[in-house]
Scaffold this motif. Structure first.
Motif, mmCIF file in Angstrom:
data_model
loop_
_atom_site.group_PDB
_atom_site.id
_atom_site.type_symbol
_atom_site.label_atom_id
_atom_site.label_comp_id
_atom_site.label_asym_id
_atom_site.label_seq_id
_atom_site.Cartn_x
_atom_site.Cartn_y
_atom_site.Cartn_z
ATOM 1 N N VAL A 1 7.225 -12.728 -5.832
ATOM 2 C CA VAL A 1 6.655 -13.348 -4.633
ATOM 3 C C VAL A 1 6.649 -12.326 -3.494
ATOM 4 O O VAL A 1 7.683 -11.748 -3.164
ATOM 5 C CB VAL A 1 7.456 -14.599 -4.220
ATOM 6 N N ALA A 2 5.480 -12.128 -2.905
ATOM 7 C CA ALA A 2 5.347 -11.151 -1.824
ATOM 8 C C ALA A 2 5.343 -11.799 -0.453
ATOM 9 O O ALA A 2 5.771 -11.197 0.533
ATOM 10 C CB ALA A 2 4.069 -10.338 -1.996
ATOM 11 N N VAL A 3 4.844 -13.031 -0.370
ATOM 12 C CA VAL A 3 4.702 -13.698 0.923
ATOM 13 C C VAL A 3 5.143 -15.156 0.801
ATOM 14 O O VAL A 3 4.751 -15.848 -0.139
ATOM 15 C CB VAL A 3 3.235 -13.674 1.424
ATOM 16 N N ALA B 1 2.632 -12.905 -5.825
ATOM 17 C CA ALA B 1 2.345 -14.308 -5.545
ATOM 18 C C ALA B 1 2.548 -14.596 -4.064
ATOM 19 O O ALA B 1 3.354 -13.949 -3.387
ATOM 20 C CB ALA B 1 3.242 -15.212 -6.386
ATOM 21 N N ILE B 2 1.797 -15.587 -3.579
ATOM 22 C CA ILE B 2 1.959 -16.123 -2.226
ATOM 23 C C ILE B 2 2.380 -17.580 -2.392
ATOM 24 O O ILE B 2 1.770 -18.322 -3.167
ATOM 25 C CB ILE B 2 0.650 -16.030 -1.424
ATOM 26 N N LEU C 1 -2.606 -10.602 -3.966
ATOM 27 C CA LEU C 1 -2.766 -11.256 -5.263
ATOM 28 C C LEU C 1 -3.307 -10.285 -6.313
ATOM 29 O O LEU C 1 -2.885 -10.319 -7.471
ATOM 30 C CB LEU C 1 -3.708 -12.456 -5.124
ATOM 31 N N SER C 2 -4.222 -9.422 -5.916
ATOM 32 C CA SER C 2 -4.797 -8.448 -6.852
ATOM 33 C C SER C 2 -3.750 -7.460 -7.348
ATOM 34 O O SER C 2 -3.859 -6.939 -8.461
ATOM 35 C CB SER C 2 -5.952 -7.698 -6.188
ATOM 36 N N ALA C 3 -2.734 -7.212 -6.535
ATOM 37 C CA ALA C 3 -1.657 -6.298 -6.924
ATOM 38 C C ALA C 3 -0.632 -6.968 -7.837
ATOM 39 O O ALA C 3 0.350 -6.329 -8.238
ATOM 40 C CB ALA C 3 -0.966 -5.740 -5.687
ATOM 41 N N GLY D 1 -3.927 -17.960 0.152
ATOM 42 C CA GLY D 1 -3.943 -17.387 1.495
ATOM 43 C C GLY D 1 -2.634 -17.695 2.192
ATOM 44 O O GLY D 1 -1.728 -18.305 1.608
ATOM 45 N N PHE D 2 -2.536 -17.297 3.454
ATOM 46 C CA PHE D 2 -1.316 -17.571 4.214
ATOM 47 C C PHE D 2 -1.646 -17.560 5.699
ATOM 48 O O PHE D 2 -2.706 -17.083 6.121
ATOM 49 C CB PHE D 2 -0.219 -16.543 3.899
#
Length: 337
Positions: free
Chosen positions: A138-140, A219-220, A214-216, A177-178
């Motif tokens: 999870v990135a964000v 997850a958000i 997301l392409s990397a 999105g966020f």
């Protein structure tokens, strides 16, 4: 951009300290895990109140204020009231890109972002850190944003939650999105991203960032436990702002989505231009950016495209089924953060 004078904080900010023996027999306490960055411009009353709340949090996060060229007393008053807070100034209004210089100063594992009318609740940052530690994919984390009395959830949060395609194995519903003004980012991902695109700083910057995250392979996630409060604001978009948001969304689609989706986004933008009675000028501005946009075209992976299409379909259903919520979302605007 110019950083503030030394009185507003050290250049590097607090650094995490390992739990190794210090040599005196005592074990050093770990440093803060998350830095809070607040974006502001000419809202001196709100920013003073918000910074006071953030500096009083039990997590004791370093706080950086990213000032977008304020012409009021914001910078001088903050420097005198909160000498421990780092202030980063720009010479003009860079929109979301105003965060970028402050991002570079963060020395913690995570960065929490908010605007001058939003603040994180006590304990919310610790909850966010725990979830990010437990889920390295999870990135964000998108915060749950409520009013000061916690009775009303921000319409953008309701829309995000209602259009999530699921969240198996994640600490919350997955998102496409966020909300840039109410989220917690993994710093390493943020740096790899390079911050927000300045050409999209007044709409669409977080949309492009989400697609790249997301392409990397990250997850958000929408995180209920990451609670943020927001002061109620009445914000009505001008004709130019409506057109800029639609134009930038079309640009993002041309940069990252297949031809079908890019054409659909362009159609939606043209419809907005027509409703705003600005088809000629706004259409020309859209076309004028074509060369810049197409040079940056890099279509997202199939699973990301599928996710964006699922969310788009869900948004249409929500707007059709719950028009009152959809209207509030349109007025507050996820992209307006």
């Amino acid at each position: 951009m110019n950083a503030s004078p030394p009185s507003s904080g050290s250049e590097s900010g607090p650094k995490p300290v390992s739990g190794a023996d210090t040599g005196s027999g005592a074990v050093a306490k770990p440093g803060p895990r998350v830095t809070v960055i607040v974006l502001t411009r000419n809202h001196v009353r709100q920013i003073v109140d918000t910074v006071a709340r953030l500096t009083a949090l039990p997590e004791h996060p370093p706080v950086i204020v990213a000032d977008n060229g304020s012409s009021d007393s914001t910078v001088s008053l903050l420097a005198s009231l909160f000498p421990q807070v780092r202030i980063v100034q720009t010479l003009g209004d860079h929109g979301m890109a105003g965060f970028n210089r402050a991002f570079a100063l963060a020395r913690t594992d995570y960065v929490a972002c908010c605007d001058d009318s939003t603040w994180f609740a006590p304990g919310a940052l610790a909850q966010a850190v725990q979830r990010l530690d437990d889920h390295p994919n999870v990135a964000v984390l998108n915060a749950r944003v409520v009013g000061e009395d916690e009775r009303e959830i921000h319409p953008a949060c309701l829309m995000l939650n209602a259009t999530s395609p699921g969240g198996e194995g994640l600490p919350g519903p997955s998102l496409a999105g966020f909300m840039a003004g109410a989220c917690v980012f993994r710093t390493s991902v943020l740096r790899a991203l390079g911050g927000y695109e300045e050409r999209l700083s007044h709409g669409g910057a977080e949309e492009l960032a989400a697609l790249d995250v997301l392409s990397a392979g990250h997850a958000i996630v929408y995180c209920e436990a990451a609670l943020a409060h927001r002061e109620p604001l009445c914000r009505w978009f001008t004709r130019a702002q409506h057109c800029a948001l639609a134009r930038n969304s079309a640009w993002v689609a041309w940069m990252r989505l297949p031809l079908r989706d890019a054409l659909a986004a362009t159609g939606r933008a043209l419809a907005v231009f027509a409703r705003q009675r600005s088809l000629g000028p706004a259409g020309f501005a859209l076309l004028r950016g074509a060369f810049w946009v197409l040079r940056r075209r890099r279509v997202a992976p199939a699973h990301v495209v599928l996710l964006t299409r699922q969310v788009r379909r869900a948004e249409r259903h929500v707007r059709a089924g719950i028009p009152a919520m959809a209207e509030k979302y349109d007025q507050s605007g996820q992209r307006a953060w």
